[in-house]
Design a protein around this motif. Structure first.
Motif, PDB file in Angstrom:
ATOM      1  N   VAL A  76      -9.285  -2.295   3.386  1.00 53.54           N
ATOM      2  CA  VAL A  76      -9.234  -2.060   3.796  1.00 53.54           C
ATOM      3  C   VAL A  76      -8.724  -3.204   5.470  1.00 53.54           C
ATOM      4  O   VAL A  76      -9.918  -3.680   5.651  1.00 53.54           O
ATOM      5  N   GLU A  78      -6.847  -3.836   7.668  1.00 51.51           N
ATOM      6  CA  GLU A  78      -6.061  -3.595   9.313  1.00 51.51           C
ATOM      7  C   GLU A  78      -6.706  -2.584   9.679  1.00 51.51           C
ATOM      8  O   GLU A  78      -5.685  -1.571   8.710  1.00 51.51           O
ATOM      9  N   ASP A  79      -6.064  -2.236  10.575  1.00 51.90           N
ATOM     10  CA  ASP A  79      -6.165  -0.102  11.282  1.00 51.90           C
ATOM     11  C   ASP A  79      -4.888  -0.334  12.262  1.00 51.90           C
ATOM     12  O   ASP A  79      -5.128  -1.208  12.922  1.00 51.90           O
ATOM     13  N   ARG A  80      -3.969   0.545  12.050  1.00 51.18           N
ATOM     14  CA  ARG A  80      -3.034   0.292  13.082  1.00 51.18           C
ATOM     15  C   ARG A  80      -2.683   1.383  13.290  1.00 51.18           C
ATOM     16  O   ARG A  80      -1.622   2.510  13.115  1.00 51.18           O
ATOM     17  N   ASP A  82      -2.107   5.378  12.832  1.00 53.08           N
ATOM     18  CA  ASP A  82      -1.682   6.426  11.748  1.00 53.08           C
ATOM     19  C   ASP A  82      -0.993   5.732  10.323  1.00 53.08           C
ATOM     20  O   ASP A  82      -1.066   6.421   9.320  1.00 53.08           O
ATOM     21  N   TYR A  83      -1.652   4.328  10.603  1.00 51.63           N
ATOM     22  CA  TYR A  83      -1.126   3.359   9.101  1.00 51.63           C
ATOM     23  C   TYR A  83      -2.096   2.783   9.081  1.00 51.63           C
ATOM     24  O   TYR A  83      -3.443   2.581  10.070  1.00 51.63           O
ATOM     25  N   GLU A  84      -2.129   1.589   7.980  1.00 50.52           N
ATOM     26  CA  GLU A  84      -3.718   0.937   7.142  1.00 50.52           C
ATOM     27  C   GLU A  84      -2.905  -0.252   6.172  1.00 50.52           C
ATOM     28  O   GLU A  84      -2.134   0.373   5.395  1.00 50.52           O
ATOM     29  N   VAL A  86      -3.997  -2.384   3.456  1.00 49.51           N
ATOM     30  CA  VAL A  86      -5.106  -2.245   2.356  1.00 49.51           C
ATOM     31  C   VAL A  86      -4.329  -3.498   1.588  1.00 49.51           C
ATOM     32  O   VAL A  86      -3.246  -3.507   1.111  1.00 49.51           O
ATOM     33  N   HIS A  93      -0.900  -7.014  -0.060  1.00 55.29           N
ATOM     34  CA  HIS A  93      -1.744  -6.718   1.376  1.00 55.29           C
ATOM     35  C   HIS A  93      -0.381  -5.549   1.510  1.00 55.29           C
ATOM     36  O   HIS A  93       1.313  -5.473   1.305  1.00 55.29           O
ATOM     37  N   LEU A  95       1.284  -1.295   3.081  1.00 57.53           N
ATOM     38  CA  LEU A  95       0.799  -0.755   4.018  1.00 57.53           C
ATOM     39  C   LEU A  95       0.688   0.916   3.664  1.00 57.53           C
ATOM     40  O   LEU A  95       2.356   1.194   3.193  1.00 57.53           O
ATOM     41  N   LYS A  98      -2.654   5.917   6.572  1.00 60.62           N
ATOM     42  CA  LYS A  98      -3.683   6.445   6.801  1.00 60.62           C
ATOM     43  C   LYS A  98      -4.542   6.935   5.958  1.00 60.62           C
ATOM     44  O   LYS A  98      -4.355   8.534   5.953  1.00 60.62           O
TER      45      LYS A  98
END
Length: 366
Positions: A76, A78-80, A82-84, A86, A93, A95, A98
């Motif tokens: 993982v 980045e934490d966005r 409701d999304y991340e 990976v 990369h 999207l 989550k």
């Protein structure tokens, strides 16, 4: 007929043989489970009348992605909310929702090959055919394949096609530019593809002969191919032809079929792929103008799988009846046809309508 006998009749293009009962795949199983129609242990094969597989598939050379060994470590990035974002096993990369990795089309933000440096330093070595780990489970796989072949099953080698492979390395937009801007990079990637595929298949052929080689290509969109026919001949076909020649030489005189899978307007590339020996095509997406009745008449020599419009299955029983009555009598009489949804069965398809679709197909499976 047994399932093996059905596959034998299919490959032989036998007219009016009982059709094989199988499906392309599903995107609607979670919905059907939530509605209570099926459970984890529900036997769809029994409900839908599917045949036992008459083939044994060797999954040793990728499909939608390059056959990395080792793959990239998943992480993982980045934490966005409701999304991340990976990094997946293919080095992309991606999207995602989550905590959810499947059941929808993710967004690819970045791919591992950006230029010759990133290719040679970060990616190419992952496609080395001499890495012992690549063959860790091959002996057991080939023993299973030999046992299944002894029962009469057909051995199918699946592998990622050149265009799909390149797209997994670079992403579609970058790839299309690289054909013009860095053709030497494309050729280096394809030389590596050929070397890996040839070495792995050579090792398999020491134990067992192949009955089919099946490439996942996805080289078309709704109107035509994503690159020109001249570019296909320049960047893909020299490597395909060499691989086919090498595999054929090691078959000891035994022939094999060549299948290409591409979504989109498959009709625009059938003659092109036939010119180098492909004789089996799938999945004939109807929304892109792929009519199996029309194309079956135009190309009486090819094997066909797919071609039943997912939108018609979703439209209900009357629409299903009309389409089955239009396609199946003609294509069963022609032979060399396996009817499936023209891609994975989508969530719009209701369980009762899908079961009705399969029950109608059973009328042609005898």
């Amino acid at each position: 007929m047994t399932s093996v006998e059905k596959y034998k009749a299919f490959y032989a293009h036998k007219p009016d043989a009982p059709i094989i009962m199988k499906e392309f795949g599903f995107y609607t199983l979670d919905k059907w489970k939530s509605q209570g129609y099926i459970k984890e242990d529900t036997d769809l094969d029994k409900i839908c009348g599917y045949d036992e597989p008459g083939i044994f598939t060797l999954w040793t050379l990728g499909w939608c992605e390059a056959a990395f060994c080792p793959g990239f470590s998943e992480k993982v990035l980045e934490d966005r909310g409701d999304y991340e974002v990976v990094r997946d096993f293919a080095g992309r990369h991606v999207l995602y929702f989550k905590g959810r990795r499947s059941g929808f089309m993710p967004e690819y933000l970045e791919h591992p090959v950006k230029d010759m440096r990133t290719w040679e330093e970060e990616v190419k070595w992952r496609l080395d055919p001499s890495v012992p780990e690549r063959y860790a489970s091959m002996d057991g796989l080939l023993q299973s394949a030999a046992a299944e072949k002894a029962k009469g099953k057909f051995i199918v080698q699946n592998l990622v096609g050149g265009f799909m492979y390149l797209r997994s390395l670079m992403g579609a937009e970058t790839l299309l530019l690289k054909f013009y801007d860095e053709p030497e990079l494309i050729h280096s990637c394809m030389e590596t593809w050929l070397n890996l595929a040839d070495k792995v298949i050579e090792r398999e052929q020491q134990v067992i002969s192949l009955d089919e080689m099946f490439i996942g290509e996805d080289i078309c969109y709704n109107v035509s191919s994503l690159i020109s026919h001249d570019m296909i001949r320049e960047f893909l076909f020299p490597y395909y032809q060499q691989l086919i020649q090498n595999v054929k030489r090691r078959q000891n005189g035994k022939g094999f079929h060549l299948q290409v899978d591409t979504d989109g307007a498959i009709a625009t590339v059938i003659d092109l792929y036939k010119s180098i020996g492909f004789d089996y095509f799938s999945p004939f997406e109807v929304a892109s103008g792929s009519d199996v009745v029309e194309l079956g008449k135009k190309h009486p020599d090819i094997l066909i799988s797919g071609g039943f419009d997912k939108r018609i299955i979703a439209a209900g029983k009357e629409a299903i009846d009309r389409e089955i009555d239009r396609i199946l009598p003609v294509m069963k009489k022609r032979g060399g046809y396996i009817p499936t949804c023209d891609h994975g069965v989508p969530e719009e398809v209701e369980f009762d309508d899908y079961v009705y679709f399969r029950k109608r197909l059973l009328e042609f499976a005898k």
